[in-house]
Enzyme design. Sequence first.
Site, PDB file in Angstrom:
ATOM      1  N   GLU A  18      26.564  38.940  41.093  1.00 23.13           N
ATOM      2  CA  GLU A  18      27.652  37.963  40.936  1.00 23.13           C
ATOM      3  C   GLU A  18      28.986  38.598  41.341  1.00 23.13           C
ATOM      4  OE1 GLU A  18      27.778  35.907  37.197  1.00 23.13           O
ATOM      5  OE2 GLU A  18      29.897  35.385  37.414  1.00 23.13           O
ATOM      6  N   GLN A  54      59.708  44.409  63.301  1.00 17.50           N
ATOM      7  CA  GLN A  54      58.894  45.557  62.886  1.00 17.50           C
ATOM      8  C   GLN A  54      58.240  45.311  61.516  1.00 17.50           C
ATOM      9  OE1 GLN A  54      60.566  49.330  61.487  1.00 17.50           O
ATOM     10  NE2 GLN A  54      59.435  50.351  63.108  1.00 17.50           N
ATOM     11  N   THR A  80      37.412  39.853  34.468  1.00 16.95           N
ATOM     12  CA  THR A  80      38.791  40.104  34.915  1.00 16.95           C
ATOM     13  C   THR A  80      38.921  41.517  35.507  1.00 16.95           C
ATOM     14  OG1 THR A  80      39.466  41.001  32.776  1.00 16.95           O
ATOM     15  CG2 THR A  80      39.710  38.617  33.074  1.00 16.95           C
ATOM     16  N   PRO A  95      25.898  42.349  38.504  1.00 18.10           N
ATOM     17  CA  PRO A  95      26.297  43.059  39.727  1.00 18.10           C
ATOM     18  C   PRO A  95      26.264  42.174  40.988  1.00 18.10           C
ATOM     19  CG  PRO A  95      25.008  44.520  38.358  1.00 18.10           C
ATOM     20  CD  PRO A  95      24.969  43.168  37.697  1.00 18.10           C
ATOM     21  N   THR A  97      30.794  31.299  29.497  1.00 17.18           N
ATOM     22  CA  THR A  97      32.106  31.314  28.836  1.00 17.18           C
ATOM     23  C   THR A  97      32.266  30.170  27.835  1.00 17.18           C
ATOM     24  OG1 THR A  97      32.981  32.249  30.883  1.00 17.18           O
ATOM     25  CG2 THR A  97      34.597  31.402  29.311  1.00 17.18           C
TER      26      THR A  97
HETATM   27  C1  LIG Z   1      38.052  28.512  38.038  1.00 14.71           C
HETATM   28  C2  LIG Z   1      37.170  29.220  37.070  1.00 14.71           C
HETATM   29  C3  LIG Z   1      35.789  29.125  37.209  1.00 14.71           C
HETATM   30  C4  LIG Z   1      34.943  29.742  36.291  1.00 14.71           C
HETATM   31  N1  LIG Z   1      33.581  29.553  36.390  1.00 14.71           N
HETATM   32  C5  LIG Z   1      32.778  29.982  35.379  1.00 14.71           C
HETATM   33  C6  LIG Z   1      31.395  29.634  35.354  1.00 14.71           C
HETATM   34  O1  LIG Z   1      30.876  28.979  36.273  1.00 14.71           O
HETATM   35  N2  LIG Z   1      30.636  30.044  34.309  1.00 14.71           N
HETATM   36  C7  LIG Z   1      31.167  30.778  33.272  1.00 14.71           C
HETATM   37  O2  LIG Z   1      30.434  31.105  32.359  1.00 14.71           O
HETATM   38  N3  LIG Z   1      32.483  31.122  33.266  1.00 14.71           N
HETATM   39  C8  LIG Z   1      33.300  30.732  34.288  1.00 14.71           C
HETATM   40  N4  LIG Z   1      34.639  31.055  34.276  1.00 14.71           N
HETATM   41  C9  LIG Z   1      35.164  31.834  33.169  1.00 14.71           C
HETATM   42  C10 LIG Z   1      35.632  33.239  33.524  1.00 14.71           C
HETATM   43  O3  LIG Z   1      34.538  34.063  33.824  1.00 14.71           O
HETATM   44  C11 LIG Z   1      36.490  33.739  32.355  1.00 14.71           C
HETATM   45  O4  LIG Z   1      37.682  32.980  32.370  1.00 14.71           O
HETATM   46  C12 LIG Z   1      36.788  35.224  32.431  1.00 14.71           C
HETATM   47  O5  LIG Z   1      35.618  35.979  32.211  1.00 14.71           O
HETATM   48  C13 LIG Z   1      37.853  35.672  31.403  1.00 14.71           C
HETATM   49  O6  LIG Z   1      37.583  35.188  30.113  1.00 14.71           O
HETATM   50  P1  LIG Z   1      38.735  34.406  29.298  1.00 14.71           P
HETATM   51  O7  LIG Z   1      39.266  33.331  30.168  1.00 14.71           O
HETATM   52  O8  LIG Z   1      38.202  34.025  27.977  1.00 14.71           O
HETATM   53  O9  LIG Z   1      39.885  35.475  29.122  1.00 14.71           O
HETATM   54  P2  LIG Z   1      40.064  36.508  27.886  1.00 14.71           P
HETATM   55  O10 LIG Z   1      38.790  37.214  27.664  1.00 14.71           O
HETATM   56  O11 LIG Z   1      40.663  35.759  26.757  1.00 14.71           O
HETATM   57  O12 LIG Z   1      41.136  37.526  28.484  1.00 14.71           O
HETATM   58  C14 LIG Z   1      42.559  37.401  28.289  1.00 14.71           C
HETATM   59  C15 LIG Z   1      43.212  38.682  28.807  1.00 14.71           C
HETATM   60  O13 LIG Z   1      42.752  39.797  28.019  1.00 14.71           O
HETATM   61  C16 LIG Z   1      42.263  40.810  28.866  1.00 14.71           C
HETATM   62  N5  LIG Z   1      41.147  41.525  28.226  1.00 14.71           N
HETATM   63  C17 LIG Z   1      40.075  40.991  27.603  1.00 14.71           C
HETATM   64  N6  LIG Z   1      39.255  41.974  27.184  1.00 14.71           N
HETATM   65  C18 LIG Z   1      39.825  43.149  27.553  1.00 14.71           C
HETATM   66  C19 LIG Z   1      39.482  44.515  27.423  1.00 14.71           C
HETATM   67  N7  LIG Z   1      38.342  44.896  26.828  1.00 14.71           N
HETATM   68  N8  LIG Z   1      40.331  45.464  27.911  1.00 14.71           N
HETATM   69  C20 LIG Z   1      41.473  45.102  28.546  1.00 14.71           C
HETATM   70  N9  LIG Z   1      41.861  43.798  28.708  1.00 14.71           N
HETATM   71  C21 LIG Z   1      41.050  42.859  28.217  1.00 14.71           C
HETATM   72  C22 LIG Z   1      41.756  40.056  30.099  1.00 14.71           C
HETATM   73  O14 LIG Z   1      41.663  40.933  31.216  1.00 14.71           O
HETATM   74  C23 LIG Z   1      42.848  39.024  30.267  1.00 14.71           C
HETATM   75  O15 LIG Z   1      43.949  39.574  30.930  1.00 14.71           O
HETATM   76  C24 LIG Z   1      35.487  30.494  35.218  1.00 14.71           C
HETATM   77  C25 LIG Z   1      36.884  30.614  35.101  1.00 14.71           C
HETATM   78  C26 LIG Z   1      37.722  29.982  35.997  1.00 14.71           C
HETATM   79  C27 LIG Z   1      39.212  30.089  35.797  1.00 14.71           C
END
Ligand SMILES: Cc1cc2nc3c(=O)[nH]c(=O)nc-3n(C[C@H](O)[C@H](O)[C@H](O)COP(=O)(O)OP(=O)(O)OC[C@H]3O[C@@H](n4cnc5c(N)ncnc54)[C@H](O)[C@@H]3O)c2cc1C
Length: 388
Positions: A250, A287, A373, A248, A133
């Site tokens: 992960e 309940q 996500t 997968p 990321t």
């Molecule tokens: C505590 C923590 C630990 C993490 N650890 C790691 C790590 O070790 N290594 C690493 O590489 N990353 C890591 N991450 C990153 C994580 O994988 C990303 O935050 C995640 O993949 C989402 O990317 P983004 O934050 O850029 O959100 P964005 O991509 O900006 O998404 C924003 C919103 O848009 C929506 N969205 C985006 N694309 C689409 C689509 N095609 N269709 C519908 N909705 C969409 C998303 O669902 C979300 O609601 C970590 C994140 C956190 C918070």
Amino acid sequence: MLPNHHLSDDARADLALFTESLERFCDTEIEPHYRDWERAGQVPRSLFARMGAQGFLCADVPEAWGGPGAPVDFSFAVVEVLSRRGYGGFVGGLQVHNDIVPPYLLHYGTDAQRRHWLPRMARGDAIAAIGMTEPGAGSDLKALRTTARRDGDHYVINGSKIFISNGQNCDLLVLAAKTDPAAGAKGVSLFLVDTTAPGFSRGRNLEKIGQHAGDTSELFFNDLRVPADALLGGTEGQGFVQMMRELPRERLIIGVQAVHGARGALDATVRYVQERQAFGQAVAQFQNTRFTLAQAATDVAACEAFVRAGTEALRRGELSPEAASAIKLHASECMGRVADQCLQLFGGYGYMAEYPISRFWTDARVLRIYGGTSEVMKELVARGLLGR
Ligand SMILES: Cc1cc2nc3c(=O)[nH]c(=O)nc-3n(C[C@H](O)[C@H](O)[C@H](O)COP(=O)(O)OP(=O)(O)OC[C@H]3O[C@@H](n4cnc5c(N)ncnc54)[C@H](O)[C@@H]3O)c2cc1C
């Protein structure tokens, strides 16, 4: 825990002993310190070494590469036990080290790369992280902008990563960078970065709303020089395919974390509602309480079976991206729901940090975000149904 039918009687007995000794380890080495680690925002590096000494790290890495060489069930059991006990913040980073990074080395690494990193990881002398990321590239991984330019027998890497679990503690970073920025996904390569290399720097440990015992950081690469043999597998342009193949497992392991976190929240609530009195009776007698707990227990049991089926598929080499996405989606949403319903049954005490239910609730939230996500998981499941 559901029965592991594929294991021999001996292996099942070994797994029971492994789990018991892990529970004892948690009692003495984790529980007394966990609140302090949450306040510190990270676990001490020495915890990895202590776990390594007991065989709790990289459990399914083969003995030939310095690991314990156990079935994958043992590695997943570590996540199960720690998640059920409410150590979700630590599990976030631990599963990167145990379940996410080793397959990259095992499946694509050269012998020299495996020999260099895997034994140290299994001992807990080297802590692993994975950097995909970036500030401008999360769900849309192809948009990543970190570059790696060949310079003689080195690569020079420039860019940054964000939200990296184990960012403060890591010795090894599996880093995604573009070796050919014009080639889109085909220009992405993975590097095994030794974090002592010149040009590597760590940002601050980011403040989160939950998972407080896990360190999560920005990482910066300013003319970071790594030897050419740090390129995973030695061939450029394979990174995107490698990541897609490994996602997968992960996603499945996040499903394991979710369902056992939900089980832990439920167990804590079953105990609490029998002790707490209101209107002259135990809260357990209302309940609403009984129905809420019954529904949550049913959800968790069904989810556990779903996750177990995924583990079986992984073991057979048949876990598809769509199935792993469906499991992660279902389990992480289930944990969020169960933790929220359980917290409600604690009343005001549920909102107090000293009650572990509050930790289950705050730790749960990110499971619907990291590793992809819930919305992206739905897209992947839909792609499996509709073909695009
Ligand atoms: C505590 C923590 C630990 C993490 N650890 C790691 C790590 O070790 N290594 C690493 O590489 N990353 C890591 N991450 C990153 C994580 O994988 C990303 O935050 C995640 O993949 C989402 O990317 P983004 O934050 O850029 O959100 P964005 O991509 O900006 O998404 C924003 C919103 O848009 C929506 N969205 C985006 N694309 C689409 C689509 N095609 N269709 C519908 N909705 C969409 C998303 O669902 C979300 O609601 C970590 C994140 C956190 C918070």
